[in-house]
Design a protein around this motif. Sequence first.
Motif, mmCIF file in Angstrom:
data_model
loop_
_atom_site.group_PDB
_atom_site.id
_atom_site.type_symbol
_atom_site.label_atom_id
_atom_site.label_comp_id
_atom_site.label_asym_id
_atom_site.label_seq_id
_atom_site.Cartn_x
_atom_site.Cartn_y
_atom_site.Cartn_z
ATOM 1 N N ARG A 3 12.673 4.255 -0.296
ATOM 2 C CA ARG A 3 11.797 3.079 -0.356
ATOM 3 C C ARG A 3 12.457 1.959 -1.176
ATOM 4 O O ARG A 3 13.549 1.546 -0.827
ATOM 5 C CB ARG A 3 10.406 3.487 -0.825
ATOM 6 N N ARG A 9 -8.131 3.831 3.944
ATOM 7 C CA ARG A 9 -8.016 2.375 3.835
ATOM 8 C C ARG A 9 -7.622 1.967 2.420
ATOM 9 O O ARG A 9 -7.787 2.736 1.464
ATOM 10 C CB ARG A 9 -9.355 1.695 4.188
ATOM 11 N N ASP A 52 -14.685 -0.417 15.005
ATOM 12 C CA ASP A 52 -14.354 -0.503 13.578
ATOM 13 C C ASP A 52 -13.844 -1.896 13.183
ATOM 14 O O ASP A 52 -13.637 -2.169 12.008
ATOM 15 C CB ASP A 52 -13.303 0.557 13.210
ATOM 16 N N VAL A 53 -13.607 -2.755 14.150
ATOM 17 C CA VAL A 53 -13.099 -4.100 13.833
ATOM 18 C C VAL A 53 -14.297 -5.025 13.609
ATOM 19 O O VAL A 53 -15.153 -5.141 14.494
ATOM 20 C CB VAL A 53 -12.233 -4.650 14.990
ATOM 21 N N PRO A 54 -14.356 -5.673 12.446
ATOM 22 C CA PRO A 54 -15.469 -6.601 12.219
ATOM 23 C C PRO A 54 -15.526 -7.647 13.343
ATOM 24 O O PRO A 54 -14.491 -8.165 13.768
ATOM 25 C CB PRO A 54 -15.110 -7.263 10.877
ATOM 26 N N THR A 61 -10.761 -2.100 7.617
ATOM 27 C CA THR A 61 -12.037 -2.773 7.866
ATOM 28 C C THR A 61 -12.346 -3.847 6.821
ATOM 29 O O THR A 61 -13.106 -4.766 7.080
ATOM 30 C CB THR A 61 -13.172 -1.742 7.883
ATOM 31 N N PHE A 63 -13.433 -10.826 13.821
ATOM 32 C CA PHE A 63 -11.992 -10.809 14.118
ATOM 33 C C PHE A 63 -11.677 -10.464 15.570
ATOM 34 O O PHE A 63 -10.516 -10.446 15.964
ATOM 35 C CB PHE A 63 -11.267 -9.828 13.187
ATOM 36 N N PHE A 85 -7.943 1.003 11.355
ATOM 37 C CA PHE A 85 -8.128 -0.423 11.113
ATOM 38 C C PHE A 85 -8.592 -0.635 9.676
ATOM 39 O O PHE A 85 -9.486 0.056 9.184
ATOM 40 C CB PHE A 85 -9.155 -1.001 12.097
ATOM 41 N N SER A 87 0.599 3.686 1.830
ATOM 42 C CA SER A 87 0.793 4.171 3.199
ATOM 43 C C SER A 87 1.816 3.352 3.979
ATOM 44 O O SER A 87 2.065 3.618 5.147
ATOM 45 C CB SER A 87 -0.549 4.138 3.944
ATOM 46 N N PRO A 91 0.823 -1.217 0.000
ATOM 47 C CA PRO A 91 0.000 0.000 0.000
ATOM 48 C C PRO A 91 0.860 1.272 0.000
ATOM 49 O O PRO A 91 1.992 1.260 0.497
ATOM 50 C CB PRO A 91 -0.793 -0.088 1.312
ATOM 51 N N ILE A 103 -10.347 -6.048 5.682
ATOM 52 C CA ILE A 103 -9.303 -7.067 5.690
ATOM 53 C C ILE A 103 -9.839 -8.459 5.335
ATOM 54 O O ILE A 103 -9.157 -9.237 4.654
ATOM 55 C CB ILE A 103 -8.526 -7.072 7.038
#
Lengths: 468, 440
Positions: free
Chosen positions: B321, A193, B32-34, A223, B37, A221, A167, A165, A225
């Motif tokens: 990088r 995200r 915010d975490v499903p 979300t 998980f 987070f 970021s 990514p 994922i």
Amino acid sequence: MKYYDKLIFECSREGRCGYSLPRNAFPAAGELPAALRRQAPLALPQVSEPDVVRHYTNLSQMNFGVDTGFYPLGSCTMKYNPKINEEMAALQGFQGLHPLMPARLTEGACKVYEEMDKALAAITGMYKFTFAPCAGAHGELTGLMLMRQYHINRGDLKRTKVIVPDSAHGTNPASAAVCGLEVVEVKSLANGRIDVEALKPLLTDEVAGIMMTNPNTLGLFETEIGTIAALVHAAGGLLYYDGANMNPLMGVVRPGDMGFDIMHLNLHKTFSTPHGGGGPGSGPVGVARKLVDCLPAIRVSAFHGNFGVILRAYAYILALGQEHLRKVGQYAVLSANYIKESLKDVYKLPIEGVCKHEFVFDGLINDGAHDDVPGATTLDVAKRLLDYGFHAPTIYFPLLFHQALMIEPTETESKETIDAFIEVMRKIAAEAAQDPNILHDAPHNTPISRPDETTAARNPILKYQENS
Amino acid sequence: MARLPYLPHTDADIQAMLDKIGVKKLDELYSDVPAEFLHKGVYALPPAMSEQEIRDCFASLEAMNAKLKVFVGAGAYDHYTPAVIPYLCARSEFLTAYTPYQCEISQGTLRYIFEYQSLICALTGLDVSNASLYDGPTAAAEAMKMAVACTRKKTRVLLSRGLLPHVMEVVETYARFHGVQIGYVPVMNGQTCPNCLKAELAKDDVAGVIVPSINRYGIVEDHTGFADAIHAQKGLLIEYCDPSALAVVKTPGEWDADIAIGDGQPLGLPLSYGGPYVGFMAVKKEHMRKMPGRIVGQTVDKEGRRVFVLTLQAREQHIKREKATSNICSNESLMALWVTIYLSLMGPEGLKEVNKLSTDGAHYLYGELLKTGQFEEVFPGKPFLKEFVLKPKQAGLQERLEKAGFFAALPTEEGYVSFCVTEKRTKAEIDALVKAVKEG
């Protein structure tokens, strides 16, 4: 802190010494042949023991550590380093072990590795860890080697690309390049995200996998994922987890459960071992069961990794136990959100919402620019913080925002410390609005003022020379 | 439940902070975490220990390790650590600092790294040192990558078979993934074979050659003609060194090497079962901008005072990088401080004396072992310092010596056994070791 100007070479006087060695009880061995002998003079300093102690004590007093004060350095997890850990790592029964001693002589050390493997597997949901990597970036490289080895073992030789990514930590693409992988960048959405739609077309049969950190470097987070993991796996790729941001997930979420196949941990971040001014760290790599067979083919360091660091992390895990693990993650997240909410009226918060262990401001809302006077930048804010006795946050990273100021408080700072930091950040914002020059000239109260970095790079002086 | 002393949060603090954020419970911070998980089970960790319990636990683990007199080197050397070093390195201003990104409050770290770089240059006789790498083998791997980067079209790096096995394995691992071919130069008569080297160089694809200053048999190698032969086809000569021995043996600078690498462990770092150690690298000035890792440079501040900063950062991962010279970020800074203090205490005479004591002890042991009649010489007359190999007439020597309290006679893949003597080994200990050999 006060400025101290000497270098050890300038403390040197011909004929002084700082060593104490035993009397030589042996007959003299023959000399080396002249052609193999050092001819050049050995220009080491000649200093007495008290001189050495005073010199390095003086040097230390120009330094700021976690024991000195608050260190809200984003992505670096500068938490308190427990002192019992230092004592345990210094035990002679561990320090005196030669790395080539067979296991029958080192049962205690082997037991530490076994217990650490079990504990880290429990915390992360991975199957097995290797402790050979000496730092986070070293762990990334090792993890990517394992990723490639997995595909090679399956005869799938064309997977030479890795998705990273925009970021990501700078080490991610750099580690990929060292590993011989081509980096394919995936963009972030406006909400910070990964853009899943942008990811889909990148998932060809040449992709070895994806490197992610979750929460990402904005402290958010990822979300999606679950979807990302399913897509990458369906395309035959693997998911790598950069454990630099593991702290907020301690006791709450396990990378293995999110679908990650390989990960590293920074024991010098999440597991409380001191950073030592830039190492030694330790970057153990955990893998899912399907990658265990790949481990023996990869040798990345001299012996068993940074054992001394692993001992410290083990002492920390024993102190945490089952009971306190979850508090680490929760309190780290609590403190970060508290700071964010307390400052977002004076610093630009580019993305609203709950953050994890860290968050990013995009500079001041009012930088005080007027007429010919330029506004105060993130660098200026960082330097002004030093005047008030705080370490600066991480600045100008991630690259998504031009004035990025990345703040990570960790769980070991008290509310009073955090409140004092908030107060100073507000004061600096007020100073900037009033007269940005106060910030341009900062720091004022540190042992030195801003250095001339351009000359340092243009005419490099990289070692001591007499009369320099 | 007892509180963990590392966590200052009181219940009132937590409530006040939650109020400011505008949520009711800590769990809401993970909204915010499903849900799938969020870990629902119990973490399989032991119950939390008090400090006393941690101490007891470590004491019992420590007691499971054997306590033997070390007569083995092979890449990790049991040299003496002066008391001053751990004392100073434990100062929290050094120990608990991060990388010196904010130079105004990191002059302590930056100054000792500058001193470290200067000392490594003094030992190796080369121009520029970096701020440290992980360990000797990874320093060798970085040098391998650097040789390819410096010479562009050349794709192969040669390793002397005289290098320590673990150094070769790490370089081979990195090379396999980095896309570098590895070739080998055999050892003939106890030393990297010059004619074999020339034959390999004739293929005109060699970016660099890594040779040991002192090889895996403990022999001080003669590299006469190596640099000229390698430079003639535009490759780099890379010397893998024991930095302690550089006080007495010909330096990489004197061999006209382009890169010197090795492990700083012999400079007073504890064995510590293999780490933390510290890799070092020094190069000729023309290769400076291809060097991996951090570099500290001298400059002035606004008041004109001498100050130190991280410099030449355009080589590094946080700027470049995937185009960086290496992925290294954290290195072994505190161990570089350890080395710096060690070298300051020892000075030129102390370091030479360490070599003299070790060498005299090793030669004494060598002679005494031969007198037992249980060994054959492998490389008679070859010059060595603190380490040597012999061919034992009987098997199982290592195990027998363990029972007598010694870690010694490490078997090599050729069927030799390797011994090492440092200044820590007394004559009485050596005599006891020889007695144990005789008694079988």
